[in-house]
Structure formats: C-alpha cells, structure tokens
Design an enzyme around this catalytic site. Structure first.
Site, PDB file in Angstrom:
ATOM      1  N   TYR A 140       0.821  -1.216   0.000  1.00 25.70           N
ATOM      2  CA  TYR A 140       0.000   0.000   0.000  1.00 25.70           C
ATOM      3  C   TYR A 140       0.857   1.269   0.000  1.00 25.70           C
ATOM      4  CZ  TYR A 140      -4.292  -2.604   1.280  1.00 25.70           C
ATOM      5  OH  TYR A 140      -5.376  -3.439   1.314  1.00 25.70           O
ATOM      6  N   LYS A 190       5.543 -14.566   1.598  1.00 20.38           N
ATOM      7  CA  LYS A 190       5.513 -15.047   0.214  1.00 20.38           C
ATOM      8  C   LYS A 190       6.938 -14.963  -0.326  1.00 20.38           C
ATOM      9  CE  LYS A 190       3.495 -16.751  -3.368  1.00 20.38           C
ATOM     10  NZ  LYS A 190       2.936 -18.124  -3.381  1.00 20.38           N
ATOM     11  N   ASP A 247      -4.863  -7.636   5.002  1.00 18.10           N
ATOM     12  CA  ASP A 247      -6.194  -7.194   4.564  1.00 18.10           C
ATOM     13  C   ASP A 247      -7.033  -8.400   4.145  1.00 18.10           C
ATOM     14  OD1 ASP A 247      -8.311  -5.535   3.596  1.00 18.10           O
ATOM     15  OD2 ASP A 247      -7.530  -5.823   1.572  1.00 18.10           O
ATOM     16  N   ASP A 251     -10.520 -10.578   6.199  1.00 17.35           N
ATOM     17  CA  ASP A 251     -11.879 -10.873   5.718  1.00 17.35           C
ATOM     18  C   ASP A 251     -12.177 -12.367   5.901  1.00 17.35           C
ATOM     19  OD1 ASP A 251     -12.332  -8.192   4.876  1.00 17.35           O
ATOM     20  OD2 ASP A 251     -13.478  -8.878   3.137  1.00 17.35           O
TER      21      ASP A 251
HETATM   22  C1  IPM Z   1      -9.766  -2.551   5.165  1.00 17.33           C
HETATM   23  C2  IPM Z   1     -10.146  -2.079   3.782  1.00 17.33           C
HETATM   24  C3  IPM Z   1      -9.137  -1.095   3.235  1.00 17.33           C
HETATM   25  C4  IPM Z   1      -7.786  -1.754   3.213  1.00 17.33           C
HETATM   26  C5  IPM Z   1      -9.496  -0.536   1.847  1.00 17.33           C
HETATM   27  C6  IPM Z   1     -10.851   0.111   1.859  1.00 17.33           C
HETATM   28  C7  IPM Z   1      -8.469   0.394   1.315  1.00 17.33           C
HETATM   29  O1  IPM Z   1     -10.317  -3.171   2.930  1.00 17.33           O
HETATM   30  O2  IPM Z   1      -9.603  -1.700   6.065  1.00 17.33           O
HETATM   31  O3  IPM Z   1      -9.649  -3.763   5.367  1.00 17.33           O
HETATM   32  O4  IPM Z   1      -7.468  -2.472   2.248  1.00 17.33           O
HETATM   33  O5  IPM Z   1      -7.025  -1.543   4.138  1.00 17.33           O
HETATM   34 MN    MN Z   2     -10.242  -5.055   3.938  1.00 19.45          MN
END
Ligand code: IPM
Ligand code: MN
Ligand code: NAD
Length: 355
Positions: A140, A190, A247, A251
């Site tokens: 990022y 990785k 990230d 999820d």
């Molecule tokens: C998160 C989100 C963000 C990230 C996006 C919206 C940029 O997915 O906070 O998990 O990737 O950090």
């Molecule tokens: Mn996210």
C-alpha cells in the site's frame, strides 16, 4: 476523565453503525467513570461530490489533537475507490503513523461459523486468533505511476516498499501480543516468489523471534495460510502479515467467525504522537445501505478496542460482556448477516438494556 474523540462516520453503512454505536460507548464510559466528548466530522463521498474534497485541506491537522478517532467506512458506488480511500482513510493511517493494525477474530458463543465442525460450544472448534497487519507501507506504499496512458504500450508500476523499521515494529508488536496469549506466532509470507521484500521480512521475523525465546514461530506462505484459515482456524494464535496479506486474511477471519459485521479493528500509533483510529473491518456495504439492518457489533467491539487503548478497561469490559451476552442469548435480536430478522436499532436497544 473526559476523552476528546473524533468520529468520521463516512459513507454507506459506516454512518449507520457509528450513529448506532455512539450512545453505547457513552453509556459504558459513564459506567466506568469517564466521559466521551465527540467531535463529528461529516467527511466522505457526499462532501467530495459537493466540494471536490473528501475532507478539508487542513483535515489531518484538525484530527491530530484528538485522543482517538472512530471511523465508520469509506467508499461509494458513484466514485472510484482509489479516489475516496486515498482522499480520507488511507492518509489518516499513513500520516498518523498507525503502523500497527490489530484485528481479532473470535467465534463467540451462540454464533455459527459457516465451517463444518466449528461452533463455539465444542472445545476443539474454538476460533480465537488475532492478525497483526502492517498498516502504512508494503503493497500500500503508493509508490509507482503510469506512463504512455491510453497507448497500446501503456505501463503501470506499483511497487511494494518494506522498511526495516516498519517491519520490525509490526513483528515486535505481534510477538509482544503472543506473550500475553498462547505464545505462538505465525509469520505469513511469500518469500518463495518475492525475493527482496518478503525475504527481508522473514529475516526480521527470525531476528525478533530470538528476543522471545518462549514464543514459537511458524512460517506459512500466504496461499497455504488462506487454506489453513479455512481448514484449521482454531490452531492459530497470533498472525503477522504484510499490509495486503493482512487485509485479505482478516476478511477470511471475519467470515469464519460468523460475519463481516462482527470484526473490529484498531490502527495504532505506537508512540502516541498522533491519535490511533478504530473502525470495523468491513466497508460501506452499498448492498444493504439504508435498510437499517447493518450489524453494529463490529463497531461496538471497535469501541471496546478504543477503550482498551485509552486504558479504560472497565468500559471495554462492559461493552465486551454485553456483546457476548447478547450473542449467547437465543432470544436476543440479531441482524440478517447472523441469520436473524432484527434491525441495527433492535440490536443496539438490547445491548443498551444489558449495559
Ligand atoms: C480494510 C479495507 C481497506 C484496506 C481498503 C478500503 C483500502 O479493505 O480496512 O480492510 O485495504 O485496508
Ligand atoms: Mn479489507
Ligand atoms: P464490505 O465489507 O462493505 O461488504 C462485503 C459484504 O459484507 C457485503 O455483502 C455486505 O453487505 C456485508 N457486510 C459488511 N459489513 C456488514 C455489516 N456491518 N452488517 C451486515 N453485513 C455486512 O466490502 P465491499 O462490498 O467490498 O466494499 C464496499 C465499499 O467499502 C467499497 O467502496 C470498499 O472500497 C469500501 N471499504 C471500505 C473500508 C473502510 O473504510 N475501512 C473497508 C472495506 C471496504
């Protein structure tokens, strides 16, 4: 003690869950003998569409002196995400040097995981891990560019940047957390394909691990880690990962423990020179915006993390207790993401009674 907390509800269900959670945070603060003074910033995509800015020019300066920030979510179907996120949420994480992103994944009693054999009632189906995600650089870093735009030979470069200080900070934070938990760290890497950044990353993990002789460390490639978070999520304790890997894995962590609507997150500035920011892991969920059914619990639990950060343990504990009690109660209202028919407001009213 009165805390000066900034809120940025943002977009979509971000606004709904922050508005819902705020009175509960006030109540738990009050019970714990402290108080919250809110400053609300109505920044986000509506503002962008009216003025061309997601936040004012001096937005970051205005946030800098608050004790902490509570964010909802940012992202709107009418404006590209790279514009909205790079105009508001990502600059906060980076400018305020919130290097440490802490994201717990807990399967609460009364919540069903979509994974077979995992329910909170059975001892071996217990999921409880935490991801330490590097939060200001890596994939990022926003280093790169595009050339020959519009031509056949158009090119885009997006470079990942790993600094020794940034990597050490997240890895050390993960080991320190492991000492307080089950003394296990999983390094997600990785380095089989990324021979510079990820190889340095692994070396730093080894170096830091040497300072924590009682903590065992495993190494998993991110592809295998994604599989194992589905196959054997109960075996993880502390996971440390780069920005993008963290990230994605969080999820997975959210859904294997029941819902995106339950997963909280802290973006921490270690030195305290700038405010830390607390937000649910989920986004603005345009698919359910305006229906009044967004699950507010991820935001309430992010509020508990905010109180922990401020060292207001009693306020954090009372919020946790209320959420745990509610989830364990089969009669309690729950939102559709958890299989119920309740609204955001029903969940909050019930929590308020429990508090
Ligand atoms: C998160 C989100 C963000 C990230 C996006 C919206 C940029 O997915 O906070 O998990 O990737 O950090
Ligand atoms: Mn996210
Ligand atoms: P999302 O997290 O918004 O939604 C994914 C799925 O989970 C959707 O089906 C949604 O309805 C569900 N969901 C999420 N939160 C929920 C909740 N509290 N209660 C019930 N269901 C919930 O992810 P997305 O759809 O990929 O992204 C939507 C927008 O949000 C995009 O613009 C994205 O960039 C942005 N986003 C922002 C943040 C942030 O600000 N921190 C985080 C993630 C995504």
């Amino acid at each position: 003690m009165a805390y000066d907390i900034a809120t940025i509800p943002g977009d979509g269900i971000g606004v709904e869950v922050v508005e819902a959670a705020r009175p509960l945070l006030e109540l738990s603060a009050d019970d714990a003998g402290c108080a919250i003074e809110w400053t609300e910033y109505d920044w986000g995509t509506e503002r962008y569409l009216e003025t061309g800015g997601m936040m004012p020019e001096d937005g970051l300066d205005r946030l800098a002196d608050h004790d902490a920030i509570l964010l909802g979510a940012v992202g709107h179907p009418d404006v590209p995400d790279h514009v909205t996120l790079r105009g508001l949420m990502l600059p906060i994480r980076k400018t305020f040097d919130q290097q440490i992103c802490k994201r717990p994944a807990v399967l609460y009693e009364g919540v069903e995981s979509p994974l077979r054999g995992y329910d909170s009632e059975s001892d071996d189906g217990d999921i409880d891990f935490v991801v330490f995600r590097e939060n200001t650089e890596g994939e990022y870093a926003d280093v790169g560019g595009r050339a020959h735009v519009g031509f056949d030979h158009e090119v885009a470069v997006q470079s990942a940047v790993y600094t020794r200080t940034g990597t050490e900070a997240i890895v050390r934070a993960a080991f320190e957390e492991a000492k307080r938990r089950e003394q296990r760290v999983t390094n997600v890497t990785k380095s089989n394909a990324q021979a510079y950044g990820m190889v340095m990353w692994d070396e730093i993990v080894e170096e830091v691990a040497a300072e924590f002789p009682n903590v065992t460390v495993d190494r998993l490639l991110v592809d295998a880690a994604s599989m194992d978070l589905i196959r054997r999520p109960d075996e993880f304790d502390v996971i440390v990962a780069s920005n993008l890997f963290g990230d994605i894995l969080t999820d997975i962590g959210a859904i294997v423990t029941g819902s995106m609507g339950l997963a909280p997150s802290a973006n921490i500035n270690r030195e305290g020179a700038y405010p830390s920011m607390f937000e649910p892991v989920h986004g603005s969920a345009p698919d359910i915006e305006g229906e009044g059914v967004a699950n507010p619990l991820a935001t309430v639990l992010s509020g508990a993390m905010l109180f922990e950060h401020l060292d207001e343990r009693d306020a954090a504990d009372s919020l946790h207790r209320a959420v745990e009690e509610q989830l364990a109660d089969p009669e309690a209202p729950r939102t559709p993401d958890l299989g119920g028919h309740g609204t955001t407001a029903d969940v909050i009213t019930d929590l308020r009674d429990r508090l």
